[in-house]
Design an enzyme around this catalytic site. Structure first.
Site, PDB file in Angstrom:
ATOM      1  CE1 TYR A 130      -4.090   1.677  -0.346  1.00  0.00           C
ATOM      2  CE2 TYR A 130      -3.691   2.749   1.773  1.00  0.00           C
ATOM      3  CZ  TYR A 130      -4.377   2.573   0.790  1.00  0.00           C
ATOM      4  OH  TYR A 130      -5.336   3.512   0.545  1.00  0.00           O
TER       5      TYR A 130
ATOM      6  CE  LYS B  41     -21.125 -20.074 -15.276  1.00  0.00           C
ATOM      7  NZ  LYS B  41     -22.318 -20.076 -16.127  1.00  0.00           N
TER       8      LYS B  41
END
Length: 480
Positions: free
Chosen positions: A76, A131
């Site tokens: 970060y 899915k």
């Protein structure tokens, strides 16, 4: 438990098929009682499955270490600014420094979910999570499920297109016809990443592979066979179009919907009706008339629609794809009891010859994302069909590290049993758990993408690529 359910149901169906009609009534009553009991238990088990432990079926996990302040400083602030500025200078670096190249968006508005219909985006979320799990399980691709509360197709397109910076590809799911055709086409026009409506093309690609292999077995030429397509929503219409691309002649195809045969001049076939593409000049008006002498029946309609008399009326060596779920247009047991020369496939995993989208969509996206394709075009879909068809005819599977080669082409059907899979009337489509699918299908897709100039990465050595996917499949098999 589900395996035992399936075995019991198959036993009951076999008894029904061999029992004279005059004495079958008590057995039919028992079968109905069993089916109702199984449905109740399956419902309870499914609900418990989805809430046990961490709720739902997916989670997000980090791919890099982040256990120290030094890790955090490069993951970060301030270090993350470096990949950001690199991507700003040249967008190709997004594939090097982010997950975009292996991230699929599974997108729906919940207007046509499984056999449930228009249940809305919130109720569709379990299916979309499922899915996403299939993408990871079969192709090691990461996914986010995106449920959008928008029925207006134009607004839906705007929302989906705004997601392009996030994903390497978009898998559209459970959007009702005819809106789904507009949504997919418009997203493909506006976006520079693969957009693929699996309800349409996944079924068509796998059914096409089954058709090619079935016709090879019965020695019929695809240009000569007469085909009946019953049910022409998103999946049925696209299956019909894919069959035409494979070589079926439009003059030999009759499409049937709830109003009967789709013929030239039918009153509802006005401009803008997508069914115009399947209309032919014929005096036939009903399914019963259409199926007389047909070589192939493809059903994506409703259960138990196909009667014994209709099966009897088909040509010799009929090919029947009864893909209505959960109840096929005709049960395989009944079809075989009527015609011992029939080749039958369904959409169910507990019968032979399952037409299952999972044999296609994970690997199509795998190939498309690996070559950074801008689209999934018709050539890539046809390549996938031919790859799936070839695999069903492949020599016995040999697993690396095995002390002995397998004597027959056995594939992992589940985590607990092996099933012989020899090309023939009961095996025209590979099993979903055939670990060779990823290498075969994805490699064919990459080759087609390169040849048709939709791949951004064109210097892929396909032999090395195929080998790397085979190794990945083996690793996944050993660790799952």
């Amino acid at each position: 438990m589900m395996e035992r359910f399936q075995q019991t149901e198959e036993h009951l169906q076999a008894l029904l098929s061999s029992t004279p009609e005059a004495t079958a009534s008590p057995l039919r009553l028992s079968a109905r009682d069993w089916s109702a009991w199984r449905k109740r238990l399956t419902r309870l088990w499914s609900l418990r499955y989805h809430k046990i432990g961490r709720k739902g079926k997916i989670e997000v996990t980090p791919t890099k270490q982040m256990g120290t302040k030094e890790d955090l400083s490069v993951a970060y602030s301030p270090g993350v600014a470096e990949p950001c500025t690199s991507i700003k200078k040249d967008e190709k670096y997004v594939f090097e420094y982010t997950a975009k190249g292996h991230l699929v968006g599974v997108v729906t508005n919940g207007t046509a979910v499984l056999g449930l219909g228009n249940i809305g985006p919130l109720a569709a979320k379990p299916v979309m999570e499922g899915k996403a799990v299939l993408f990871k399980k079969f192709a090691d691709l990461d996914s986010f499920d995106i449920e959008i509360d928008e029925k207006d197709p134009e607004k839906l397109v705007d929302i989906i297109c705004a997601l392009e910076p996030t994903f390497g590809g978009i898998n559209l799911e459970d959007i009702k016809a005819p809106e789904c055709f507009y949504v997919e086409k418009e997203c493909q026009r506006r976006m520079n990443i693969p957009v693929f409506h699996d309800d349409q093309h996944g079924t068509a690609i796998v059914a096409g592979a089954g058709l090619l292999n079935a016709l090879e077995l019965i020695e019929k030429e695809i240009a000569d066979v007469r085909v009946v397509v019953c049910g022409v929503g998103a999946a049925g219409f696209t299956c019909a179009k894919h069959f035409l691309a494979l070589g079926v002649q439009l003059k030999n195809m009759l499409a049937v919907d709830a109003d009967g045969v789709i013929y030239t001049g039918r009153e509802d076939l006005v401009d803008g009706n997508y069914l115009v593409d399947l209309a032919v000049d014929t005096p036939k008006r009903t399914l019963e008339e259409a199926i007389q002498g047909a070589d192939v029946f493809l059903g994506l309609s409703v259960g138990n629609l196909l009667t014994e008399d209709m099966i009897r009326a088909m040509a010799h060596d009929p090919v029947v794809f009864a893909c209505a779920n959960p109840t096929p247009e005709i049960s395989p047991q009944l079809a075989r009891a009527v015609r011992d020369d029939v080749i039958i496939a369904t959409g169910r995993s507990d019968f032979a010859n399952q037409i299952n989208n999972v044999c296609a969509f994970p690997y199509i996206f795998r190939g498309a994302l690996d070559c950074h394709a801008r689209a999934i075009n018709e050539e890539m879909k046809l390549a996938a069909t031919h790859a799936i068809a070839r695999l069903a005819k492949s020599p016995p599977l040999r697993r690396s590290g095995s002390s002995a080669d397998l004597a027959s082409p056995t594939l992992l059907q589940g985590s607990h049993n092996l099933e012989e899979c020899v090309f023939g009337r009961d095996y025209i489509i590979p099993k979903p758990f055939d670990e060779r699918l990823m290498a075969e299908v994805a490699t064919s897709v990459v080759e087609a993408a390169i040849l048709t100039d939709v791949a951004r990465v064109c210097d892929i050595n396909v032999q090395e690529y195929s080998k790397s996917l085979a190794d990945l499949s083996e690793t996944m098999r050993r660790t799952q």
